[in-house]
Design a protein around this motif. Structure first.
Motif, short mmCIF file in Angstrom:
data_model
loop_
_atom_site.label_atom_id
_atom_site.label_comp_id
_atom_site.label_asym_id
_atom_site.label_seq_id
_atom_site.Cartn_x
_atom_site.Cartn_y
_atom_site.Cartn_z
N TYR A 171 1.60 9.52 15.34
CA TYR A 171 0.89 8.73 14.08
C TYR A 171 1.04 9.40 12.97
O TYR A 171 1.15 10.81 12.89
CB TYR A 171 -0.56 8.54 14.17
CG TYR A 171 -0.85 7.88 15.51
CD1 TYR A 171 -0.98 6.44 15.19
CD2 TYR A 171 -1.15 8.32 16.57
CE1 TYR A 171 -1.52 5.46 16.40
CE2 TYR A 171 -1.66 7.51 17.69
CZ TYR A 171 -1.66 6.06 17.71
OH TYR A 171 -2.19 5.27 18.68
N ARG A 172 0.91 8.91 11.65
CA ARG A 172 1.01 9.47 10.47
C ARG A 172 0.09 8.78 9.44
O ARG A 172 0.05 7.57 9.43
CB ARG A 172 2.18 9.92 9.79
CG ARG A 172 2.98 8.55 9.14
CD ARG A 172 4.53 9.34 8.78
NE ARG A 172 5.56 7.98 8.64
CZ ARG A 172 5.66 7.73 7.07
NH1 ARG A 172 5.22 8.16 6.24
NH2 ARG A 172 6.60 6.61 6.96
N ILE A 173 -0.54 9.16 8.45
CA ILE A 173 -1.51 8.56 7.43
C ILE A 173 -0.59 8.05 6.18
O ILE A 173 0.19 9.08 5.60
CB ILE A 173 -2.53 9.20 7.16
CG1 ILE A 173 -3.28 9.45 8.24
CG2 ILE A 173 -3.42 8.58 5.94
CD1 ILE A 173 -4.70 10.48 7.92
N ILE A 174 -0.69 6.89 5.84
CA ILE A 174 0.03 6.59 4.53
C ILE A 174 -1.16 6.05 3.61
O ILE A 174 -1.90 5.28 3.92
CB ILE A 174 0.98 5.50 4.86
CG1 ILE A 174 2.24 5.77 5.96
CG2 ILE A 174 1.60 4.89 3.47
CD1 ILE A 174 3.20 4.51 6.42
N ALA A 184 9.03 2.91 3.33
CA ALA A 184 8.61 4.20 3.66
C ALA A 184 8.78 4.18 5.42
O ALA A 184 8.73 5.45 5.65
CB ALA A 184 7.18 4.64 3.08
N LEU A 185 8.76 3.14 6.02
CA LEU A 185 8.72 3.25 7.51
C LEU A 185 9.95 3.51 7.85
O LEU A 185 10.98 2.66 7.63
CB LEU A 185 8.07 1.78 8.04
CG LEU A 185 6.59 1.36 7.66
CD1 LEU A 185 6.05 0.14 8.30
CD2 LEU A 185 5.73 2.49 8.20
N ASN A 186 10.20 4.09 9.13
CA ASN A 186 11.49 4.29 9.97
C ASN A 186 11.57 3.07 10.62
O ASN A 186 10.72 2.27 11.06
CB ASN A 186 11.83 5.55 10.43
CG ASN A 186 10.69 5.90 11.49
OD1 ASN A 186 10.46 4.79 12.29
ND2 ASN A 186 9.99 7.10 11.53
N THR A 187 12.78 2.90 11.38
CA THR A 187 13.05 1.97 12.05
C THR A 187 11.87 1.84 13.47
O THR A 187 11.72 0.57 13.84
CB THR A 187 14.53 2.11 12.70
OG1 THR A 187 15.27 2.17 11.75
CG2 THR A 187 14.83 0.72 13.73
N TYR A 188 11.31 2.72 13.71
CA TYR A 188 10.42 2.79 15.05
C TYR A 188 9.11 2.73 14.81
O TYR A 188 8.29 2.63 15.45
CB TYR A 188 10.72 3.69 16.03
CG TYR A 188 12.34 3.91 16.20
CD1 TYR A 188 12.69 3.06 17.36
CD2 TYR A 188 13.14 4.64 15.71
CE1 TYR A 188 14.01 3.15 17.94
CE2 TYR A 188 14.49 4.64 16.30
CZ TYR A 188 14.85 3.97 17.37
OH TYR A 188 16.32 4.05 17.70
N GLU A 232 -12.75 2.02 -5.06
CA GLU A 232 -12.30 1.86 -3.63
C GLU A 232 -10.98 2.26 -3.42
O GLU A 232 -10.34 2.75 -4.36
CB GLU A 232 -12.50 0.33 -3.32
CG GLU A 232 -13.84 -0.28 -3.32
CD GLU A 232 -13.75 -1.93 -2.81
OE1 GLU A 232 -12.69 -2.28 -2.63
OE2 GLU A 232 -14.77 -2.35 -2.60
N ALA A 233 -10.54 2.68 -2.15
CA ALA A 233 -9.36 3.20 -1.95
C ALA A 233 -9.03 2.45 -0.51
O ALA A 233 -9.76 2.04 0.36
CB ALA A 233 -9.29 4.65 -1.68
N LEU A 234 -7.72 2.65 0.01
CA LEU A 234 -7.29 2.26 1.28
C LEU A 234 -6.30 3.27 1.71
O LEU A 234 -5.30 3.92 1.13
CB LEU A 234 -6.63 0.79 0.85
CG LEU A 234 -5.80 0.24 2.05
CD1 LEU A 234 -6.16 -1.01 2.30
CD2 LEU A 234 -4.37 0.56 1.94
N VAL A 235 -6.04 3.24 3.28
CA VAL A 235 -5.26 4.16 3.88
C VAL A 235 -4.63 2.99 5.08
O VAL A 235 -5.35 2.11 5.28
CB VAL A 235 -5.51 5.40 4.44
CG1 VAL A 235 -6.21 6.27 3.41
CG2 VAL A 235 -6.80 4.99 5.48
N GLN A 236 -3.39 3.38 5.50
CA GLN A 236 -2.89 2.87 6.42
C GLN A 236 -2.33 3.94 7.44
O GLN A 236 -1.93 5.01 7.31
CB GLN A 236 -1.61 2.13 6.31
CG GLN A 236 -1.93 0.89 4.94
CD GLN A 236 -0.80 0.47 4.25
OE1 GLN A 236 0.07 1.16 3.78
NE2 GLN A 236 -0.65 -1.05 4.22
N ILE A 237 -2.48 3.49 8.74
CA ILE A 237 -2.13 4.65 9.78
C ILE A 237 -0.76 3.78 10.55
O ILE A 237 -0.77 2.80 11.36
CB ILE A 237 -3.11 4.90 10.81
CG1 ILE A 237 -4.06 5.49 10.04
CG2 ILE A 237 -2.32 5.82 11.86
CD1 ILE A 237 -5.33 5.86 11.06
#
Length: 467
Positions: A374-377, A398-402, A360-365
């Motif tokens: 948007y970007r995929i993490i 990894a996320l910026n302020t916004y 199994e795997a996972l991604v976050q947007i």
């Protein structure tokens, strides 16, 4: 102050070592002073009426007879080693490991003597290394997760095993397994056509029906994939002390969801002008602004000193974003408020999931509310055919302020795409959730839903992606 993100640093746990006090014999001095006849305070050890039962991992231990005994006397009667302690919880007695004064040995250390394993003394046939001893005892007890046990010394020639790397409650199992304690396992067959998996949390619920007393104690669980065995260990955290974090203000604060009123970070004016604050003080602020997401007891706070950033996570597998993602329209249907996500994301995510088969795997947007991009993490995950785990702290940093996570998608390898009742329990925070299934076919299944106001709402692919 915690600055790293490995397990021990993250929780900041120290195990205090008990020091033996040296007995100093003092000679009585002659004195003409009056004797102090005041009564000294004495503590009376609690006595338990016989017969008594002590619950343990290797069975119920009974002390028959009449009269009363203290815990110390009961332990002596049962001939338990000093690495086992007795404890009363809710009017019942339990035997559990006491590893506060043991020495963990290296794999290359030589040992000779006996190892205490679940009520039994296992005698080593000759002097051998710790690594060889682990191989020896796993032949006797094949359910032991050999890669995740250490051997500790507590007396000359006497040893005990210690487990490491317990598994998460969200871990899922897709095949038959055995569950219980070393040398005392119960076979389970929960895997049915209409229920292709079961989580550890569900398995524990079934196990406690067999052994109701396990509900009263804290337990860690360990998995041996080779023997398909889930091993339970009773733990006692009453003697552990937690270090407080000390954070220098002002400091950035990161949530996986939108930070809302805390977007600009933590400032001294929020804490009556203080320059340094503790994690407990920060938790009060978090509870003030996000009472529906975080609670006292389900929230982990860590501090990355190098970048002066506080990371806040809801314990367990929960993820999330704020209700700014969507709302209900006049017809009571979920309406996605953000710009639609790029169509090419679907192909990229599908290919990523296929590359990870059979796991199994996972991604976050992530969505940037300033640039509206948007970007995929792809979090670093530990995967196998039965579960997927990831470290949300890496995502936070990894996320910026916004940015905030607005969508999370996991794969179901070759199985159909569906939301299990464990997904229902895990997915607490308002955001978009998706599952991709049947990845071994040309027609990959994709389903999505939204969480809002403690409810799930079905959502079409075309509602959230720019098809």
């Amino acid at each position: 102050m915690s600055v790293g993100f490995n397990f021990s640093d993250y929780f900041g746990i120290d195990v205090p070592m008990e020091k033996e006090e040296k007995k100093v014999e003092k000679k009585a001095k002659k004195t003409t002073e009056k004797k102090d006849n005041s009564k000294k305070k004495t503590t009376t050890e609690k006595k338990y009426s016989l017969p008594v039962v002590v619950h343990s991992e290797w069975g119920d231990l009974k002390v028959e007879g009449l009269g009363e005994m203290s815990l110390k006397e009961i332990k002596k009667n049962l001939e338990l080693p000093k690495v086992i302690k007795l404890k009363e919880i809710d009017d019942e007695l339990f035997a559990m490991d006491d590893l506060t004064n043991v020495k963990t040995l290296k794999k290359s250390d030589s040992i000779d003597g006996m190892i205490f394993i679940e009520g039994q003394w296992i005698t080593l046939p000759n002097e051998m290394t710790v690594k060889e001893a682990v191989n020896f005892i796993t032949k006797e007890y094949p359910e032991l997760p050999g890669d995740n046990i250490d051997i500790c010394s507590f007396e000359n020639g006497k040893y005990v095993i210690k487990f490491s790397n317990s598994i998460d409650l969200s871990m899922k199992f897709y095949s038959h397994f055995r569950m219980g304690f070393v040398g005392n396992l119960i076979s389970y067959d929960f895997i049915k056509e209409n229920n292709p998996s079961i989580s550890l949390k569900e398995a524990i619920s079934e196990f406690t029906k067999e052994k109701p007393w396990t509900k009263k104690v804290e337990m860690n669980w360990f998995f041996n994939e080779k023997s398909k065995s889930i091993i339970g260990k009773i733990v006692d955290n009453s003697n552990l002390t937690t270090k407080s974090l000390y954070v220098k203000l002002p400091a950035a604060i990161r949530f996986i969801h939108d930070a809302g009123p805390l977007k600009n970070g933590l400032t001294p004016d929020m804490f009556d002008g203080k320059e340094y604050v503790t994690d407990k003080e920060i938790l009060k602020i978090v509870l003030k602004y996000f009472p529906d997401i975080y609670k006292d007891g389900n929230t982990d706070i860590s501090y990355a000193e190098a970048v002066n950033t506080v990371c806040v996570l809801r314990q367990g597998r929960s993820k999330g974003s704020g209700s700014l993602i969507g709302c209900l329209n006049s017809e009571g249907e979920y309406a996605f408020k953000l710009p639609k996500m790029p169509k090419n994301f679907l192909e990229e995510i599908t290919n990523y999931f296929i590359e990870n088969l059979p796991n199994e795997a996972l991604v976050q947007i992530a969505f940037d509310c300033k640039t509206e991009e948007y970007r995929i993490i792809k979090p670093k995950t530990v995967t196998n055919t039965v579960s997927v785990k990831w470290n949300d702290i890496e995502t936070l940093l990894a996320l910026n302020t916004y940015e905030s996570i607005v969508c999370e998608i996991h794969s179901h390898d070759t199985m159909p795409a569906f939301f299990s009742h464990i997904d229902d329990e895990d997915e607490k925070i308002p955001m978009i959730y998706g599952v991709f299934g049947r990845l071994d076919t040309q027609n990959v299944e994709k389903i999505f839903r939204a969480k809002l106001n403690e409810k799930f709402y079905p959502i079409k692919l075309s509602d959230i992606f720019n098809l």
